[in-house]
Design a protein around this motif. Structure first.
Motif, short mmCIF file in Angstrom:
data_model
loop_
_atom_site.label_atom_id
_atom_site.label_comp_id
_atom_site.label_asym_id
_atom_site.label_seq_id
_atom_site.Cartn_x
_atom_site.Cartn_y
_atom_site.Cartn_z
N ARG A 23 0.81 -1.22 0.00
CA ARG A 23 0.00 0.00 0.00
C ARG A 23 0.85 1.27 0.00
O ARG A 23 0.31 2.37 0.06
N GLY A 24 2.18 1.11 -0.02
CA GLY A 24 3.06 2.26 -0.18
C GLY A 24 3.78 2.75 1.04
O GLY A 24 4.45 3.79 0.99
N ASP A 25 3.68 2.05 2.16
CA ASP A 25 4.41 2.45 3.35
C ASP A 25 5.89 2.10 3.21
O ASP A 25 6.26 1.20 2.46
N GLN A 26 6.71 2.82 3.95
CA GLN A 26 8.14 2.49 4.06
C GLN A 26 8.29 1.59 5.28
O GLN A 26 7.84 1.93 6.37
N VAL A 27 8.93 0.44 5.10
CA VAL A 27 9.05 -0.55 6.18
C VAL A 27 10.51 -0.81 6.50
O VAL A 27 11.31 -1.10 5.61
N VAL A 28 10.85 -0.68 7.77
CA VAL A 28 12.15 -1.11 8.27
C VAL A 28 11.89 -2.40 9.04
O VAL A 28 11.16 -2.41 10.03
N GLY A 29 12.46 -3.49 8.55
CA GLY A 29 12.27 -4.78 9.18
C GLY A 29 13.45 -5.13 10.06
O GLY A 29 14.61 -4.99 9.65
N LEU A 30 13.16 -5.56 11.27
CA LEU A 30 14.21 -5.93 12.22
C LEU A 30 14.02 -7.39 12.63
O LEU A 30 12.90 -7.83 12.89
N ASP A 31 15.12 -8.13 12.70
CA ASP A 31 15.07 -9.53 13.13
C ASP A 31 16.48 -9.96 13.52
O ASP A 31 17.46 -9.47 12.94
N ASN A 32 16.57 -10.86 14.49
CA ASN A 32 17.90 -11.36 14.86
C ASN A 32 18.25 -12.66 14.14
O ASN A 32 19.36 -13.18 14.28
N LEU A 33 17.30 -13.20 13.38
CA LEU A 33 17.52 -14.41 12.57
C LEU A 33 18.10 -15.55 13.42
O LEU A 33 19.01 -16.26 12.99
N LEU A 49 10.75 -9.79 0.60
CA LEU A 49 10.57 -8.38 0.98
C LEU A 49 11.67 -7.48 0.42
O LEU A 49 11.41 -6.34 0.03
N THR A 50 12.89 -8.00 0.40
CA THR A 50 14.05 -7.16 0.07
C THR A 50 14.04 -6.57 -1.34
O THR A 50 14.65 -5.50 -1.55
N PRO A 51 13.40 -7.20 -2.34
CA PRO A 51 13.39 -6.54 -3.66
C PRO A 51 12.65 -5.21 -3.67
O PRO A 51 12.86 -4.39 -4.57
N ASN A 52 11.78 -4.99 -2.71
CA ASN A 52 11.02 -3.74 -2.68
C ASN A 52 11.91 -2.61 -2.15
O ASN A 52 12.44 -2.70 -1.04
N PRO A 53 12.11 -1.54 -2.93
CA PRO A 53 13.00 -0.47 -2.49
C PRO A 53 12.52 0.26 -1.23
O PRO A 53 13.31 0.96 -0.59
N ALA A 54 11.24 0.08 -0.87
CA ALA A 54 10.72 0.72 0.33
C ALA A 54 10.99 -0.11 1.58
O ALA A 54 10.60 0.29 2.68
N PHE A 55 11.65 -1.26 1.40
CA PHE A 55 11.97 -2.13 2.54
C PHE A 55 13.46 -2.11 2.82
O PHE A 55 14.28 -2.21 1.91
N SER A 56 13.80 -1.96 4.08
CA SER A 56 15.20 -2.10 4.49
C SER A 56 15.25 -3.02 5.69
O SER A 56 14.33 -3.05 6.52
N PHE A 57 16.34 -3.77 5.79
CA PHE A 57 16.45 -4.78 6.85
C PHE A 57 17.58 -4.45 7.81
O PHE A 57 18.66 -4.02 7.40
N VAL A 58 17.30 -4.63 9.10
CA VAL A 58 18.29 -4.44 10.15
C VAL A 58 18.39 -5.73 10.94
O VAL A 58 17.39 -6.18 11.52
#
Length: 335
Positions: A23-33, A49-58
């Motif tokens: 829906r167009g939100d910017q998402v920062v995803g956090l996980d310790n894997l 998720l990672t192919p979407n430029p609005a997603f970044s992973f920490v």
């Protein structure tokens, strides 16, 4: 909005992130894997998720106080969906410290991050396990939840209490979501549907606890994710009609809410197994066993509060949801 989703590589976290991104939100995803279960499944979820430029992973543990403090200060999130936790009822009996670190210390760090950085709304994962020894069905948010029977349940109840404290003291809007037995594609390998499907396909017996006399309010993952996002979008507010002389666990004079998210259509465990057998096309070899410590014989969600607040009720029929999971399982594992 800019939304932090903790536990983004998890089962629910991935699906919630997908909706927010779509829906167009910017998402920062956090996980310790972590390796509580196969990390490869977590990496594969992230890959969606990672192919979407609005997603970044920490990659970070929510128990990392300094790291979480810095992340909130730098990113200035609008809203937060906190799903990261050490999951599992039975594992909490064997490894209690993992639950304190993640579910108590980690949750405190998230609350502090929200408090000090102007977060508009915190939606967080609670659990149907908070109902513990309750036997009055269906479980309602208006019922007392003071008798947990596992440490996992106790940490989730503690999260609700902690959230209320921050809502009261600092005006932080918080909403807790009591999930009822979530299942579906990309599900956790330690959950019954995954364990049963894998064992049946491989010709191994399945362990059927309490001799099959179990009832669960199985809730499909798409319904859960939709409910989470709808709740996130409606910020918790103080209840103007709250009466402290007649305290109600579902009400508060603070901007605090808690909701059940369940299918409101519980089924017998044996019927659940039959639906898996039909979807797989094989009959299960059943190993009937007594009830496990920390488990309960039945769950049933009253979802009227959720429906009144969001206009949404979970509705996926269990047989169809199981068919979708089995199709995903066969494709993912090339069975």
């Amino acid at each position: 909005m800019k939304v932090l989703v903790t536990g983004a590589a998890g089962f629910i976290g991935m699906h919630v992130s997908q909706i927010l991104l779509a829906r167009g939100d910017q998402v920062v995803g956090l996980d310790n894997l972590n390796d509580y279960y196969d990390p490869q499944l977590k990496h594969d979820r992230l890959a969606r998720l990672t192919p979407n430029p609005a997603f970044s992973f920490v990659k970070m543990d929510v128990a990392d106080r300094d790291g979480i403090t810095k992340l909130f200060a730098e990113q200035r999130f609008d809203r937060v969906v906190h799903l990261a936790a050490q999951a599992g009822v039975r594992y909490s009996i064997e490894n209690p410290h993992a639950y304190i670190d993640s579910n108590i210390v980690g949750f405190t760090n998230i609350l502090e991050g929200c408090r000090h950085n102007g977060v508009q709304h915190l939606a967080y994962a609670s659990s149907s396990s908070v109902y513990g020894g309750n036997t009055l069905m269906p479980f309602s948010e208006h019922h007392s939840v003071d008798h947990p029977i596992s440490l996992y349940a106790a940490t989730k109840k503690a999260n609700e209490l902690m959230a209320h404290t921050y809502s009261h003291l600092f005006g932080l809007p918080t909403t807790g979501l009591r999930f009822f037995t979530v299942y579906g594609p990309w599900g956790r390998p330690d959950m019954a549907l995954f364990l049963f499907t894998k064992a049946i396909i491989e010709g191994r017996p399945i362990n059927v606890f309490n001799h099959g006399k179990m009832i669960r309010d199985f809730t499909y993952i798409d319904d859960i994710a939709e409910g989470v996002v709808r709740v996130l979008d409606r910020t918790a507010t103080a209840d103007a009609d709250y009466d402290p002389n007649q305290a109600d666990p579902a009400r508060s004079s603070a901007p605090y809410r808690v909701f059940n998210i369940g299918n409101h259509a519980p089924i017998q465990l044996m019927s659940f197994i039959e639906a898996i057998e039909q979807a797989v096309g094989l009959e299960a070899v059943k190993n009937f066993m007594p009830m496990q410590d920390g488990d309960v014989p039945a769950t049933h969600a009253d979802v009227e509060e959720l429906a009144a607040w969001t206009g949404f009720k979970p509705a996926m029929p269990v047989p169809e949801g199981i068919q979708r999971f089995v199709a995903w399982y066969r494709h993912y594992y090339r069975v």
